[in-house]
Enzyme design. Sequence first.
Site, short mmCIF file in Angstrom:
data_model
loop_
_atom_site.label_atom_id
_atom_site.label_comp_id
_atom_site.label_asym_id
_atom_site.label_seq_id
_atom_site.Cartn_x
_atom_site.Cartn_y
_atom_site.Cartn_z
N ARG A 210 0.95 -1.17 -0.12
CA ARG A 210 -0.13 -0.27 0.01
C ARG A 210 0.94 1.39 -0.02
O ARG A 210 1.23 1.73 1.00
CB ARG A 210 -1.13 -0.03 1.33
N GLN B 146 -7.44 -8.21 -9.08
CA GLN B 146 -7.55 -6.81 -9.23
C GLN B 146 -6.15 -6.14 -9.62
O GLN B 146 -5.06 -6.48 -8.56
CB GLN B 146 -7.97 -5.84 -7.94
N ARG C 227 2.21 -7.03 -9.67
CA ARG C 227 2.69 -6.14 -8.29
C ARG C 227 2.84 -7.27 -7.00
O ARG C 227 3.02 -6.93 -5.82
CB ARG C 227 1.65 -5.34 -7.81
N HIS D 241 1.70 2.75 -10.40
CA HIS D 241 0.79 3.23 -9.40
C HIS D 241 1.41 4.19 -8.34
O HIS D 241 1.61 3.60 -7.26
CB HIS D 241 0.00 1.99 -8.80
N GLU E 212 -1.20 8.54 -11.73
CA GLU E 212 -0.67 7.26 -12.35
C GLU E 212 -0.59 7.28 -13.77
O GLU E 212 -1.82 7.10 -14.39
CB GLU E 212 -1.30 6.18 -11.74
O1 TA6 Z 1 -5.49 3.47 -9.41
C1 TA6 Z 1 -6.65 3.91 -8.73
C2 TA6 Z 1 -7.22 2.38 -8.31
O2 TA6 Z 1 -7.65 1.76 -9.19
C3 TA6 Z 1 -8.53 2.93 -7.28
O3 TA6 Z 1 -9.82 2.62 -8.11
C4 TA6 Z 1 -8.26 2.29 -5.88
O4 TA6 Z 1 -8.75 1.14 -5.62
C5 TA6 Z 1 -6.67 1.95 -6.04
O5 TA6 Z 1 -6.30 1.79 -7.56
C6 TA6 Z 1 -5.96 0.96 -5.09
O6 TA6 Z 1 -6.16 -0.34 -5.59
P1 TA6 Z 1 -5.63 -1.57 -4.55
O7 TA6 Z 1 -6.14 -2.63 -5.26
O8 TA6 Z 1 -4.17 -1.30 -4.44
O9 TA6 Z 1 -6.75 -1.37 -3.25
#
Ligand code: TA6
EC number: 5.1.3.15
Length: 292
Positions: free
Chosen positions: A61, A84, A89, A163, A266
């Site tokens: 994070r 996601q 990563r 990111h 980003e």
């Molecule tokens: O880049 C923005 C994003 O896609 C947001 O929608 C938010 O969820 C963030 O990334 C963090 O994603 P993560 O999977 O690291 O919690």
Amino acid sequence: MPIDLQTDKLVLQHPKGASAELLLYGATIISWKSGSVTNAQPTERLFVSGKAALDGSKPVRGGIPVVFPCFGAPTHPEHAKLGQHGFARSETWTFDGIVMDNEAGVSIRLTLEPTASIAAKYERPFHLAYVVTLAEHQLSTDLHVKNTGLSTSPPLEFQALLHNYIRVNSSEVVVTPLKGLTYYDKTEPDEQLRTKVEARGQVDVKKYTDFVYQNAPGTYEVTSPTNKIEVRAVNFKDVVVWNPQQEGAKIADMEDGGWEKYVCVEPGYVHGFATLPAGETWVGQQVLSAKL
Ligand code: TA6
């Protein structure tokens, strides 16, 4: 030693005082300390949550996680088994060598190839290389994606994004120039209303912001009264501006009030998919420069 390879991470040290640290896990940069022309003292330029896991148990994070081959929840059929933001990563990369080590820059390369665990959820052949270069006031990150498939195989379709979490007081920061760009507002509850056009000359994040700007100019200023970072992108045609504000309290590994300490700006290729024929390589670059 300007480049120190430890068990799980690398530390880069520039002769003029800047430094960077990156984990082999996720090739995630977790620290970039740099001075600027007007501020000689190297200061931390990235935010990492005090609750972030740094032991490889989950994506970090903060810092600069690498997003590949999908951004957000997967939408491409070939990405259906991925989580996601894809797997880059959350896989352990390999240190491939030193690219450069002099006053112009201290630079290393990490690589990632399909492992059994990746192949179980993503069947396409690929080779990723990530070149991280630390200069006096600059951190460059170049993501190289190669489609290593046979010439008869279809192109690789992917999304990619770097990111970054830029350390800044989020109540004071503005991001420019985004005026006139079409963006997808992920915070908008009504799906029909999510496509918008940015009307603001200076974009702040005082409200919950999760905006995907399309076909953006590629150079952005992230400015507060006490610091200024330029974000420059090559081949990343989109840019995402994210700060969750109070929504951040729902994120398990976000430190209390962490959203007050950063903004994400980003660079990515995330609207649609980059298309890479077999045998070819695509390179996306992010250059962060400390201006203040
Ligand atoms: O880049 C923005 C994003 O896609 C947001 O929608 C938010 O969820 C963030 O990334 C963090 O994603 P993560 O999977 O690291 O919690």
